[in-house]
Each structure stands twice: as structure tokens, then as C-alpha cells.
Design an enzyme around this catalytic site. Sequence first.
Site, PDB file in Angstrom:
ATOM      1  NE  ARG A   1      33.037  42.225  68.296  1.00  0.00           N
ATOM      2  CZ  ARG A   1      32.932  41.328  69.482  1.00  0.00           C
ATOM      3  NH1 ARG A   1      32.175  41.681  70.842  1.00  0.00           N
ATOM      4  NH2 ARG A   1      33.790  40.505  69.771  1.00  0.00           N
TER       5      ARG A   1
ATOM      6  NE  ARG B   1      38.010  37.084  71.278  1.00  0.00           N
ATOM      7  CZ  ARG B   1      37.013  38.124  70.772  1.00  0.00           C
ATOM      8  NH1 ARG B   1      37.629  38.336  69.539  1.00  0.00           N
ATOM      9  NH2 ARG B   1      36.868  39.362  71.349  1.00  0.00           N
TER      10      ARG B   1
ATOM     11  CE  LYS C   1      31.364  37.937  77.746  1.00  0.00           C
ATOM     12  NZ  LYS C   1      31.718  37.477  76.143  1.00  0.00           N
TER      13      LYS C   1
HETATM   14  P1  ADP Z   1      34.348  39.603  73.844  1.00  0.00           P
HETATM   15  O1  ADP Z   1      33.471  41.490  74.040  1.00  0.00           O
HETATM   16  O2  ADP Z   1      34.383  39.478  72.386  1.00  0.00           O
HETATM   17  O3  ADP Z   1      34.156  39.161  75.049  1.00  0.00           O
HETATM   18  P2  ADP Z   1      35.878  41.851  75.214  1.00  0.00           P
HETATM   19  O4  ADP Z   1      35.978  43.686  75.207  1.00  0.00           O
HETATM   20  O5  ADP Z   1      35.351  41.883  76.961  1.00  0.00           O
HETATM   21  O6  ADP Z   1      35.505  40.739  74.530  1.00  0.00           O
HETATM   22  O7  ADP Z   1      37.417  41.160  75.733  1.00  0.00           O
HETATM   23  C1  ADP Z   1      38.735  41.821  74.540  1.00  0.00           C
HETATM   24  C2  ADP Z   1      39.146  41.364  74.961  1.00  0.00           C
HETATM   25  O8  ADP Z   1      40.477  41.739  76.202  1.00  0.00           O
HETATM   26  C3  ADP Z   1      39.914  39.308  75.655  1.00  0.00           C
HETATM   27  O9  ADP Z   1      40.034  38.901  74.825  1.00  0.00           O
HETATM   28  C4  ADP Z   1      40.552  39.845  76.162  1.00  0.00           C
HETATM   29  O10 ADP Z   1      42.401  39.703  76.222  1.00  0.00           O
HETATM   30  C5  ADP Z   1      40.711  41.330  77.383  1.00  0.00           C
HETATM   31  N1  ADP Z   1      39.767  40.775  78.480  1.00  0.00           N
HETATM   32  C6  ADP Z   1      38.802  41.396  79.148  1.00  0.00           C
HETATM   33  N2  ADP Z   1      38.220  41.349  79.615  1.00  0.00           N
HETATM   34  C7  ADP Z   1      39.070  40.520  80.160  1.00  0.00           C
HETATM   35  C8  ADP Z   1      39.220  39.655  81.902  1.00  0.00           C
HETATM   36  N3  ADP Z   1      38.214  39.894  82.762  1.00  0.00           N
HETATM   37  N4  ADP Z   1      40.195  39.082  81.911  1.00  0.00           N
HETATM   38  C9  ADP Z   1      41.465  39.170  80.965  1.00  0.00           C
HETATM   39  N5  ADP Z   1      41.605  39.572  80.209  1.00  0.00           N
HETATM   40  C10 ADP Z   1      39.999  40.053  80.078  1.00  0.00           C
HETATM   41  P1  ADP Z   2      30.363  39.953  73.089  1.00  0.00           P
HETATM   42  O1  ADP Z   2      29.491  41.294  74.139  1.00  0.00           O
HETATM   43  O2  ADP Z   2      29.414  38.305  74.314  1.00  0.00           O
HETATM   44  O3  ADP Z   2      31.048  40.096  72.640  1.00  0.00           O
HETATM   45  P2  ADP Z   2      28.332  41.392  71.132  1.00  0.00           P
HETATM   46  O4  ADP Z   2      26.985  42.118  72.787  1.00  0.00           O
HETATM   47  O5  ADP Z   2      29.839  42.641  71.137  1.00  0.00           O
HETATM   48  O6  ADP Z   2      28.581  40.086  72.346  1.00  0.00           O
HETATM   49  O7  ADP Z   2      27.585  40.725  70.188  1.00  0.00           O
HETATM   50  C1  ADP Z   2      28.094  40.445  68.980  1.00  0.00           C
HETATM   51  C2  ADP Z   2      27.733  40.328  68.147  1.00  0.00           C
HETATM   52  O8  ADP Z   2      26.327  40.213  67.671  1.00  0.00           O
HETATM   53  C3  ADP Z   2      28.281  42.087  67.837  1.00  0.00           C
HETATM   54  O9  ADP Z   2      27.690  42.450  66.034  1.00  0.00           O
HETATM   55  C4  ADP Z   2      26.528  42.419  68.178  1.00  0.00           C
HETATM   56  O10 ADP Z   2      25.729  43.271  67.511  1.00  0.00           O
HETATM   57  C5  ADP Z   2      25.455  41.331  67.322  1.00  0.00           C
HETATM   58  N1  ADP Z   2      24.209  40.408  68.222  1.00  0.00           N
HETATM   59  C6  ADP Z   2      24.078  40.841  69.472  1.00  0.00           C
HETATM   60  N2  ADP Z   2      22.915  40.132  69.410  1.00  0.00           N
HETATM   61  C7  ADP Z   2      22.520  39.847  68.971  1.00  0.00           C
HETATM   62  C8  ADP Z   2      21.153  39.377  68.999  1.00  0.00           C
HETATM   63  N3  ADP Z   2      20.818  38.367  69.517  1.00  0.00           N
HETATM   64  N4  ADP Z   2      21.326  38.479  67.525  1.00  0.00           N
HETATM   65  C9  ADP Z   2      22.078  38.035  66.296  1.00  0.00           C
HETATM   66  N5  ADP Z   2      23.466  39.359  66.542  1.00  0.00           N
HETATM   67  C10 ADP Z   2      23.129  39.765  68.048  1.00  0.00           C
END
Ligand code: ADP
Ligand code: ADP
Length: 213
Positions: free
Chosen positions: A127, A171, A13
Site C-alpha cells: 500500500r 491491527r 474500505k
Molecule cells: P486502515 O485503512 O488500515 O483500516 P485507518 O486509516 O482507518 O486504517 O486507521 C489507522 C489507525 O488510526 C488505526 O489503526 C487506529 O489507530 C486509528 N483509528 C482510525 N479510526 C479509528 C477509530 N474509529 N477508533 C479508534 N482508532 C481509530
Molecule cells: P482499508 O481502507 O480497508 O485499510 P485500502 O482501501 O487502503 O484498505 O486498501 C488496502 C490496500 O489494498 C491498498 O494498497 C489498495 O490499493 C489495495 N486494494 C484495495 N482494493 C483492492 C482490491 N480489490 N484488490 C487488490 N488490492 C486492493
Amino acid sequence: MKIIMLGAPGAGKGTQAQMICDKYNIPHISTGDLFRSNIKNGTELGKKAKEYMDKGQLVPDELTVELLLDRVANEDCKDGYVLDGFPRTIPQADVLDKELTKLSDKIDFAIDVEVPDENIVRRMSGRRACLKCGATYHIEHIPPKQEGICDRCGSELVQRDDDKPETVQNRLSVYHEQTQPLIEYYNSKNILKTVDGTKDMNDVFEDIVKILG
Ligand code: ADP
Ligand code: ADP
Ligand code: ZN
């Protein structure tokens, strides 16, 4: 244009949100990044949020909604934004919907980046994140130009505390229980679009650009 990114933790995302924001010149709003910067700055909100984040749980809606609504009220959001990691629960989505309706406004697209759970743990363990500008990298798939240094801002890259495999499993279950229902929620509003997140990041982005036009 107002866009919501949906998908499991690690689906890509943030990566796609950043590419959308660079192309369309709108702000990238990640609640995770907002919490991490509060933690880094030692704020009260950061202290509260960290307890939940470290366990892989969601931060309570009361703390999250206010943070997000404050952010989107900023002047830079008036022409649109990409929400990355918000909403994550149906009540969060309802509050956002109500606030936008008050302003005679609405979300244009909810983009679901689909990646099976099997791929997620591998993505998370590789990551690396920049806590300064929010950019993310992957040590194998998407490495920075210089190891350990952010391409965008030159800061040091770190492995997030919550990217350990035990926390990632938690998660993922939280995602399936509390966040996945949003896919049906936005489908019923006719704004859901789905992309295959297992493709190369540039191919995923191409699919998204076709949707956004
Ligand atoms: P990821 O990139 O792996 O999806 P985020 O950076 O979006 O993770 O979020 C990391 C953590 O921050 C989540 O596991 C949660 O604890 C908290 N968090 C982020 N956004 C929200 C939300 N909209 N509601 C509740 N908790 C959140
Ligand atoms: P999210 O915000 O949904 O938690 P991230 O954008 O941080 O996800 O991506 C999670 C991990 O996967 C990061 O290490 C990122 O560099 C890697 N990644 C993102 N998109 C791709 C893809 N299309 N193929 C392989 N690795 C990816
Ligand atoms: Zn950076």
C-alpha cells in the site's frame, strides 16, 4: 445516503469509499485520514493519536468520537456521507446511533468488505498512501500512473508507518477483538450488506452499486 464501511484494515474500505463518493457526490470521511492530518500538522490531538496508531492500537473512543461528530456536523454532510474506519467499537457505534436518532436520522447501509487475514499482510506491504488527499494505491494491483505520485492531487506517496508487517498483525487482532462485533451489531439492525473484497476493485464496486441502487 449515509453509509458505513466495515472490514479489516487493508480490506479495501478506503478504495471503495472513494469510488462511492465520486459516484454519489458525497464526502468521504476517514477517521484515519483525520488523525493523519492532525499528526502532519503537529496538533495536540495528533500527538496523542500517534502513540496509539504506531502500536497498531485503537485511539481511545473519547478522542475519536468528538472528532467524528464535529466532522459530520459540517454543512457538506447534510445529504449524506461515507464513513470509512468509524465506528470501530460498539461504544462508538452507540454514540453515532444516539446522535443520529436525535436528528431523526439513521445510517442506510453498513457494507462489510470481506477479505481473509492471509491476504491482508500482502495488501498492506504494497500500500502507498497520499497524506494530502487520502487516496491509496497498491504497487502491484493498483499502481499510480506515475510511480510515487498521487493521480488525484500530484502529491508524493508514502508508505504508512503502521503498515509494517509486525504492526499489521497487531491491527488484525485488534480488529477481530474490537471491531468485528459490529458486523453482528448492524446485522441485527437489518442494514448489513456483505461484499467479497478479494475480487478486483472494479468488481467489488459493481457489487456495491447493486446494493446502493
Ligand atoms: P486502515 O485503512 O488500515 O483500516 P485507518 O486509516 O482507518 O486504517 O486507521 C489507522 C489507525 O488510526 C488505526 O489503526 C487506529 O489507530 C486509528 N483509528 C482510525 N479510526 C479509528 C477509530 N474509529 N477508533 C479508534 N482508532 C481509530
Ligand atoms: P482499508 O481502507 O480497508 O485499510 P485500502 O482501501 O487502503 O484498505 O486498501 C488496502 C490496500 O489494498 C491498498 O494498497 C489498495 O490499493 C489495495 N486494494 C484495495 N482494493 C483492492 C482490491 N480489490 N484488490 C487488490 N488490492 C486492493
Ligand atoms: Zn493525493
